[in-house]
Scaffold this motif. Structure first.
Motif, mmCIF file in Angstrom:
data_model
loop_
_atom_site.group_PDB
_atom_site.id
_atom_site.type_symbol
_atom_site.label_atom_id
_atom_site.label_comp_id
_atom_site.label_asym_id
_atom_site.label_seq_id
_atom_site.Cartn_x
_atom_site.Cartn_y
_atom_site.Cartn_z
ATOM 1 N N GLU A 1 0.822 -1.207 0.000
ATOM 2 C CA GLU A 1 0.000 0.000 0.000
ATOM 3 C C GLU A 1 0.859 1.262 0.000
ATOM 4 O OE1 GLU A 1 -3.187 2.292 -0.375
ATOM 5 O OE2 GLU A 1 -3.376 0.104 -0.219
ATOM 6 N N ASN A 2 1.941 1.258 0.777
ATOM 7 C CA ASN A 2 2.803 2.441 0.880
ATOM 8 C C ASN A 2 3.974 2.410 -0.091
ATOM 9 O OD1 ASN A 2 1.227 3.534 2.936
ATOM 10 N ND2 ASN A 2 2.394 2.491 4.544
ATOM 11 N N GLY A 3 4.065 1.372 -0.896
ATOM 12 C CA GLY A 3 5.139 1.316 -1.876
ATOM 13 C C GLY A 3 6.507 1.306 -1.230
ATOM 14 N N LEU A 4 7.442 2.022 -1.831
ATOM 15 C CA LEU A 4 8.812 2.085 -1.318
ATOM 16 C C LEU A 4 8.881 3.144 -0.225
ATOM 17 C CD1 LEU A 4 11.699 0.954 -1.700
ATOM 18 C CD2 LEU A 4 12.140 2.899 -3.220
ATOM 19 N N GLU A 5 9.320 2.738 0.944
ATOM 20 C CA GLU A 5 9.402 3.657 2.078
ATOM 21 C C GLU A 5 10.826 4.150 2.274
ATOM 22 O OE1 GLU A 5 7.342 2.350 5.581
ATOM 23 O OE2 GLU A 5 5.764 1.370 4.427
ATOM 24 N N GLN A 6 10.955 5.273 2.959
ATOM 25 C CA GLN A 6 12.243 5.939 3.156
ATOM 26 C C GLN A 6 12.956 5.296 4.339
ATOM 27 O OE1 GLN A 6 12.494 9.067 0.842
ATOM 28 N NE2 GLN A 6 14.282 7.771 0.956
ATOM 29 N N THR A 7 13.494 4.086 4.109
ATOM 30 C CA THR A 7 14.062 3.343 5.231
ATOM 31 C C THR A 7 15.462 2.806 4.994
ATOM 32 O OG1 THR A 7 13.051 1.280 4.438
ATOM 33 C CG2 THR A 7 11.774 2.605 6.024
ATOM 34 N N ASN A 8 16.053 3.030 3.831
ATOM 35 C CA ASN A 8 17.391 2.461 3.618
ATOM 36 C C ASN A 8 18.259 3.356 2.721
ATOM 37 O OD1 ASN A 8 17.289 1.397 0.694
ATOM 38 N ND2 ASN A 8 15.507 0.324 1.568
ATOM 39 N N PHE A 9 19.500 2.978 2.651
ATOM 40 C CA PHE A 9 20.521 3.727 1.917
ATOM 41 C C PHE A 9 20.121 3.995 0.469
ATOM 42 C CE2 PHE A 9 24.325 3.457 -0.826
ATOM 43 C CZ PHE A 9 25.105 4.482 -0.302
ATOM 44 N N TYR A 10 19.485 3.007 -0.164
ATOM 45 C CA TYR A 10 19.147 3.129 -1.580
ATOM 46 C C TYR A 10 17.869 3.927 -1.802
ATOM 47 C CZ TYR A 10 22.830 -0.283 -1.997
ATOM 48 O OH TYR A 10 24.048 -0.912 -1.913
ATOM 49 N N SER A 11 16.867 3.700 -0.972
ATOM 50 C CA SER A 11 15.637 4.481 -1.128
ATOM 51 C C SER A 11 15.894 5.951 -0.842
ATOM 52 C CB SER A 11 14.525 3.939 -0.223
ATOM 53 O OG SER A 11 14.882 4.012 1.140
ATOM 54 N N ALA A 12 16.854 6.250 0.054
ATOM 55 C CA ALA A 12 17.181 7.645 0.357
ATOM 56 C C ALA A 12 17.750 8.360 -0.861
ATOM 57 C CB ALA A 12 18.169 7.716 1.518
ATOM 58 N N GLN A 13 18.468 7.631 -1.713
ATOM 59 C CA GLN A 13 19.028 8.238 -2.918
ATOM 60 C C GLN A 13 17.945 8.565 -3.954
ATOM 61 O OE1 GLN A 13 22.670 6.284 -4.459
ATOM 62 N NE2 GLN A 13 22.565 5.014 -2.621
ATOM 63 N N LEU A 14 16.775 7.980 -3.766
ATOM 64 C CA LEU A 14 15.679 8.176 -4.721
ATOM 65 C C LEU A 14 14.605 9.101 -4.163
ATOM 66 C CD1 LEU A 14 15.411 4.464 -5.879
ATOM 67 C CD2 LEU A 14 16.319 6.363 -7.224
ATOM 68 N N HIS A 15 14.940 9.848 -3.125
ATOM 69 C CA HIS A 15 13.974 10.773 -2.536
ATOM 70 C C HIS A 15 13.454 11.740 -3.599
ATOM 71 C CE1 HIS A 15 12.048 13.420 0.356
ATOM 72 N NE2 HIS A 15 12.618 14.431 -0.278
ATOM 73 N N ASP A 16 12.149 11.809 -3.737
ATOM 74 C CA ASP A 16 11.473 12.680 -4.700
ATOM 75 C C ASP A 16 11.829 12.358 -6.153
ATOM 76 O OD1 ASP A 16 9.568 14.674 -5.200
ATOM 77 O OD2 ASP A 16 11.105 16.200 -5.479
ATOM 78 N N ARG A 17 12.282 11.138 -6.389
ATOM 79 C CA ARG A 17 12.610 10.716 -7.754
ATOM 80 C C ARG A 17 11.658 9.633 -8.255
ATOM 81 N NH1 ARG A 17 18.104 11.907 -9.384
ATOM 82 N NH2 ARG A 17 19.414 12.663 -7.667
ATOM 83 N N ILE A 18 10.731 9.178 -7.419
ATOM 84 C CA ILE A 18 9.898 8.017 -7.758
ATOM 85 C C ILE A 18 8.476 8.433 -8.089
ATOM 86 C CG2 ILE A 18 8.988 5.812 -6.959
ATOM 87 C CD1 ILE A 18 11.394 5.621 -5.093
ATOM 88 N N ALA A 19 7.978 7.914 -9.196
ATOM 89 C CA ALA A 19 6.584 8.108 -9.595
ATOM 90 C C ALA A 19 5.839 6.792 -9.405
ATOM 91 C CB ALA A 19 6.506 8.550 -11.053
ATOM 92 N N TYR A 20 4.514 6.891 -9.234
ATOM 93 C CA TYR A 20 3.666 5.714 -9.104
ATOM 94 C C TYR A 20 2.560 5.763 -10.154
ATOM 95 C CZ TYR A 20 5.810 4.647 -4.586
ATOM 96 O OH TYR A 20 6.700 4.318 -3.590
#
Length: 263
Positions: free
Chosen positions: A133-152
């Motif tokens: 439901e929440n998709g990719l969450e801001q919880t790890n080194f890699y997701s942090a690099q994609l902050h505000d870069r992901i579309a759904y």
């Protein structure tokens, strides 16, 4: 890999084709073999597409796609299929093209001026996170690099209907990493190596999230730290190679395993 090196791999076929197209074909075929090496295959399904250089197409939006029915390990520079946005084959290829491939990819190639390359996967981690439901969450080194870069983009069924294209483009906006809800991952970029770097980071973020969530509650990355991580992640930036060094290293690995993609 230089144009001369690629021509040396298959001189007769390369000589009969514009060198810019042959270079694009060899790069794309190498990428299919990289996906196979990484285990990013889905039987004969999913696609990586690359625009044919304007020097070859005369400015028309033509692109290269895998021949439907072949495994990624069987893709070569010469058996890639050249098509237009309507899926019409332009190079007398004997192979068919999967409609689920060109409908989405053509919409992006046509609708986004900078979308030189488009990649789509159904990795276990990618599909699993796409189903949350929440998709990719801001919880790890890699997701942090994609902050505000992901579309759904919401799931609308098998992607064979052209009318989905405008909605997909609206949801993508300027973001190059895309989570297709209940479906999988997608990335697009100015170059093939940049697209690969984005998709690899997105998939890695999904893998870490899936592993983390299996152990319990995840510790979130603070918003200000994620903003800084996204800004400091230089692997997507053309001024810093935009993934070219990583892609080149993986091509060298493929060459040691099986260089037949150059045929």
């Amino acid at each position: 890999m230089t144009t001369l090196e690629m021509q040396a791999a298959s001189p007769a076929k390369a000589a009969a084709m514009h060198p810019d197209e042959w270079q694009a074909r060899a790069q794309l075929a190498a990428c299919y073999r990289i996906f196979d090496m990484l285990g990013w295959t889905e039987m004969i399904y999913n696609h990586i597409t690359l625009r044919v250089p304007a020097s070859v197409s005369g400015g028309e939006r033509h692109f290269l796609i895998n021949p439907f029915g072949l495994h990624y390990s069987e893709v070569t520079a010469s058996n890639l299929v050249k098509i237009d946005a309507q899926g019409r084959v332009l190079d007398n290829s004997p192979y068919p093209v999967n409609p689920a491939g060109f409908v989405v990819h053509a919409a992006i190639h046509e609708g986004l001026a900078d979308a030189h390359c488009v990649m789509h996967t159904h990795t276990t981690a990618g599909v699993a996170v796409a189903c949350l439901e929440n998709g990719l969450e801001q919880t790890n080194f890699y997701s942090a690099q994609l902050h505000d870069r992901i579309a759904y983009h919401d799931f609308e069924g098998i992607t064979v209907h052209a009318e989905e294209g405008p909605r997909l483009l609206e949801h993508i906006g300027h973001r190059q990493a895309v989570i297709l809800r209940n479906h999988g991952l997608l990335a697009w970029g100015h170059t093939l190596p940049q697209t690969f770097a984005i998709l690899w980071t997105l998939n890695r973020a999904c893998e870490i999230q899936m592993a983390t969530f299996s152990m319990g509650r995840a510790r979130p990355v603070p918003e200000d730290v994620a903003i800084r991580c996204s800004r400091d992640s230089l692997q997507f930036d053309p001024r810093h190679g935009a993934g070219q060094d990583v892609f080149d290293a993986l091509v060298r690995r493929v060459d040691r395993i099986d260089a037949s993609y150059k045929d």
